[in-house]
Design a protein around this motif. Structure first.
Motif, PDB file in Angstrom:
ATOM      1  N   SER A 132       0.878  -1.449   0.235  1.00 27.46           N
ATOM      2  CA  SER A 132       0.062   0.122   0.300  1.00 27.46           C
ATOM      3  C   SER A 132       0.886   1.269   0.155  1.00 27.46           C
ATOM      4  O   SER A 132       0.387   2.068   0.172  1.00 27.46           O
ATOM      5  N   LEU A 133       2.203   1.646   0.226  1.00 19.55           N
ATOM      6  CA  LEU A 133       3.148   2.171   0.297  1.00 19.55           C
ATOM      7  C   LEU A 133       3.266   3.456  -0.807  1.00 19.55           C
ATOM      8  O   LEU A 133       2.794   4.637  -0.422  1.00 19.55           O
ATOM      9  N   ALA A 134       3.108   3.148  -1.855  1.00 20.60           N
ATOM     10  CA  ALA A 134       3.728   4.232  -2.914  1.00 20.60           C
ATOM     11  C   ALA A 134       2.694   4.934  -3.301  1.00 20.60           C
ATOM     12  O   ALA A 134       2.597   6.132  -3.233  1.00 20.60           O
ATOM     13  N   ARG A 135       1.403   4.195  -2.868  1.00 20.91           N
ATOM     14  CA  ARG A 135      -0.712   4.898  -2.918  1.00 20.91           C
ATOM     15  C   ARG A 135      -0.754   5.738  -2.336  1.00 20.91           C
ATOM     16  O   ARG A 135      -1.006   6.741  -2.218  1.00 20.91           O
ATOM     17  N   TYR A 136      -0.240   5.198  -0.880  1.00 17.75           N
ATOM     18  CA  TYR A 136      -0.139   5.472   0.346  1.00 17.75           C
ATOM     19  C   TYR A 136       0.955   7.140   0.236  1.00 17.75           C
ATOM     20  O   TYR A 136      -0.344   8.666   0.749  1.00 17.75           O
ATOM     21  N   LEU A 137       0.731   6.960  -0.430  1.00 18.23           N
ATOM     22  CA  LEU A 137       1.773   8.227   0.312  1.00 18.23           C
ATOM     23  C   LEU A 137       2.221   9.383  -1.101  1.00 18.23           C
ATOM     24  O   LEU A 137       1.981  10.847  -1.084  1.00 18.23           O
ATOM     25  N   HIS A 138       1.454   8.599  -2.513  1.00 16.95           N
ATOM     26  CA  HIS A 138       0.831   9.725  -3.662  1.00 16.95           C
ATOM     27  C   HIS A 138      -0.498   9.810  -3.364  1.00 16.95           C
ATOM     28  O   HIS A 138      -0.292  11.189  -3.563  1.00 16.95           O
ATOM     29  N   GLU A 139      -1.626   9.467  -3.049  1.00 14.77           N
ATOM     30  CA  GLU A 139      -2.363   9.900  -2.777  1.00 14.77           C
ATOM     31  C   GLU A 139      -3.401   9.809  -1.328  1.00 14.77           C
ATOM     32  O   GLU A 139      -3.179  11.407  -1.524  1.00 14.77           O
ATOM     33  N   GLY A 140      -2.362   9.403  -0.812  1.00 17.91           N
ATOM     34  CA  GLY A 140      -3.069   9.543   0.769  1.00 17.91           C
ATOM     35  C   GLY A 140      -2.433  10.740   1.355  1.00 17.91           C
ATOM     36  O   GLY A 140      -3.035  12.127   1.748  1.00 17.91           O
ATOM     37  N   LEU A 141      -1.115  10.975   1.038  1.00 18.26           N
ATOM     38  CA  LEU A 141      -0.158  12.366   1.966  1.00 18.26           C
ATOM     39  C   LEU A 141       0.293  13.354   0.853  1.00 18.26           C
ATOM     40  O   LEU A 141       0.734  14.382   1.183  1.00 18.26           O
ATOM     41  N   GLU A 142      -0.456  13.126  -0.437  1.00 20.04           N
ATOM     42  CA  GLU A 142      -0.783  13.898  -1.611  1.00 20.04           C
ATOM     43  C   GLU A 142       1.024  14.653  -2.389  1.00 20.04           C
ATOM     44  O   GLU A 142       1.708  15.276  -2.363  1.00 20.04           O
ATOM     45  N   LEU A 143       1.318  13.402  -2.358  1.00 21.84           N
ATOM     46  CA  LEU A 143       3.214  14.250  -2.658  1.00 21.84           C
ATOM     47  C   LEU A 143       3.038  13.401  -4.027  1.00 21.84           C
ATOM     48  O   LEU A 143       2.674  12.483  -5.078  1.00 21.84           O
ATOM     49  N   PRO A 144       4.800  13.926  -4.795  1.00 22.12           N
ATOM     50  CA  PRO A 144       4.308  14.030  -6.048  1.00 22.12           C
ATOM     51  C   PRO A 144       5.276  13.059  -6.168  1.00 22.12           C
ATOM     52  O   PRO A 144       5.418  12.058  -5.879  1.00 22.12           O
ATOM     53  N   VAL A 145       4.748  11.809  -7.433  1.00 20.11           N
ATOM     54  CA  VAL A 145       4.736  10.939  -7.934  1.00 20.11           C
ATOM     55  C   VAL A 145       6.280   9.918  -7.847  1.00 20.11           C
ATOM     56  O   VAL A 145       7.087   9.702  -7.082  1.00 20.11           O
ATOM     57  N   ALA A 146       7.447  11.063  -8.424  1.00 15.91           N
ATOM     58  CA  ALA A 146       8.497  10.711  -8.034  1.00 15.91           C
ATOM     59  C   ALA A 146       9.413  10.555  -6.572  1.00 15.91           C
ATOM     60  O   ALA A 146       9.707   9.548  -6.215  1.00 15.91           O
ATOM     61  N   SER A 147       8.249  11.230  -5.611  1.00 16.55           N
ATOM     62  CA  SER A 147       8.984  11.910  -4.119  1.00 16.55           C
ATOM     63  C   SER A 147       8.505  10.692  -3.970  1.00 16.55           C
ATOM     64  O   SER A 147       8.807   9.891  -3.221  1.00 16.55           O
TER      65      SER A 147
END
Length: 434
Positions: A38-53
């Motif tokens: 779940s981590l990549a989507r959590y960081l990108h969607e849940g925490l709204e980080l840019p995809v590179a970050s």
């Protein structure tokens, strides 16, 4: 030996610490792969980080542990397995809880004081300290708490427990995501390892240490590190083979974001990731028999090629085609086919990889060299994150040609295969022809 005799041998051949440690390994792997799924989507969607970050941080999470594992065995030996294992599970429970709390209201003050990306990086490094202790403790307990006549069975049981946990992790993540917010996946992971913390304290006793050599000091570990670095041929092989793991880790870094953003927002990305470990569990013995007469390095090259070509399925199968349902979950068949082929490549090369490493090691240094065999996994994961970020941003967000993301991944795999083939041709052979 009859089945009843073998069963009796297994029942009496393992001390209680063996079962406690190996059962705890199921929950450690469950927590790790639930979080990773779940981590990549959590960081990108849940925490709204840019995809590179988001992808770089996901790669950091997957890679850091394999560097710390070099020192984890020494620390575990010096602390004792009971203390080290309980400490590891306590660290993991805190780490996963903090991962799931990065967006919580009570963390707002911390987020204002520390930018979210470095804060997330610090939190994502914490599980590595725990996992680096768990691995040597469980493997060491398997050795010490098993009678000689069942020790090989003990390692088979350990490998089975690892695969059960790695299969259950994405399933647990999928179930939690369906009923709760995604951050709760990490809270469930924290609870899982916290139960193991108490389980170790109550049920685990330090296994016997008869005929066990004194643990190496950190100075000796550092000396061994320098000795291995000086072997240019070995280091060249490890660096080249890291390309395999760049390709492999994209199932956790690129694939979930790709499916959600470019295939189907309703597809169950966590459940999809079960295809790899289920294939490994089902086919490992079959492919071990099929490849046993192939040279070890040849099997490594072949496995790298197979895993690399597996991602072609994601390119060839249209985003709107080949969907099926598992219960209420929607699964994209293109990803499942890719992961099955990826897993076939994994089980083709992985056992033979360790055999090849053992042949590269000078006499009397096999243990040291085998410890460094995990470095490509870490290097590959750390490199996979930024590479994934670039591919997703350039081909997905900027040029709107997302299929080319996988062309880039396949190209890395084919380049790795070619470099391994050249390495095999230009370096002296270390194994007999089959």
């Amino acid at each position: 030996m009859s089945f009843a005799q073998r069963l009796s041998e297994i029942r009496t051949g393992f001390e209680r610490p063996f079962w406690v440690a190996n059962i705890s390994e199921i929950f450690e792997r469950l927590s790790y792969y639930a979080a990773f799924a779940s981590l990549a989507r959590y960081l990108h969607e849940g925490l709204e980080l840019p995809v590179a970050s988001a992808t770089t941080l996901a790669g950091l999470f997957g890679g850091a542990v394999w560097f710390l594992a070099i020192f984890g065995g020494t620390v575990a030996d010096r602390m004792g397995f009971r203390r080290a294992l309980s400490l590891a599970y306590f660290i993991l429970s805190v780490a996963y809880f903090l991962m799931g709390s990065l967006g919580a209201h009570w963390m707002a003050g911390v987020r204002h004081a520390v930018p979210i990306v470095p804060l997330a990086a610090i939190v994502l490094l914490l599980p590595a300290f725990g996992i680096a202790l768990v691995k040597p403790c469980v493997v060491g307990t398997t050795a010490r708490a098993s009678k000689e006549n069942v020790r090989s069975i003990g390692y088979s049981i350990y490998y089975t427990m690892v695969n059960i946990g790695s299969t259950a992790g994405p399933y647990v993540a999928s179930t939690v995501r369906k009923h709760m917010a995604v951050n709760n996946v990490f809270i469930v992971a924290a609870i899982s390892v916290l139960v193991m913390f108490f389980g170790v304290l109550v049920f685990f006793k330090e296994p016997r240490r008869e005929n066990v050599q004194q643990a190496a000091s950190m100075a000796e570990v550092a000396h061994n590190f320098k000795m291995v670095i000086a072997n240019w041929r070995f280091m060249l092989f490890l660096v080249i083979f890291s390309g395999y793991w760049i390709v492999f880790w994209q199932q956790y870094i690129i694939l979930p974001i790709y499916i959600h953003d470019y295939v189907s927002a309703t597809s169950d990305t966590e459940l999809t990731l079960m295809a790899d470990p289920l294939t490994v569990i089902s086919l490992t013995m079959v492919f071990s028999l099929l490849t046993q007469k192939i040279r070890a390095l040849t099997a490594v090259i072949l496995g790298t090629l197979i895993s690399s070509l597996g991602w072609i399925a994601v390119i060839l199968i249209p985003a709107g085609a080949l969907f099926f349902h598992v219960g209420s979950s929607e699964i994209w068949g293109g990803a499942v086919i890719a992961l099955i082929v990826l897993a076939i490549g994994e089980i083709t090369q992985q056992p033979r990889y360790y055999e090849y490493i053992s042949r590269l090691a000078p006499a009397g240094q096999q243990g040291t060299y085998m410890g460094f065999a995990f470095l490509p996994i870490g290097i590959g994961s750390l490199a996979a994150g930024p590479i994934a970020g670039y591919l997703l941003k350039h081909f997905g967000e900027e040029t709107h040609r997302p299929a080319l993301i996988w062309v880039g991944v396949v190209a890395i795999g084919l380049l790795t295969t070619a470099l391994l083939w050249i390495y095999d041709r230009l370096t002296p052979k270390t194994e007999p022809a089959p």
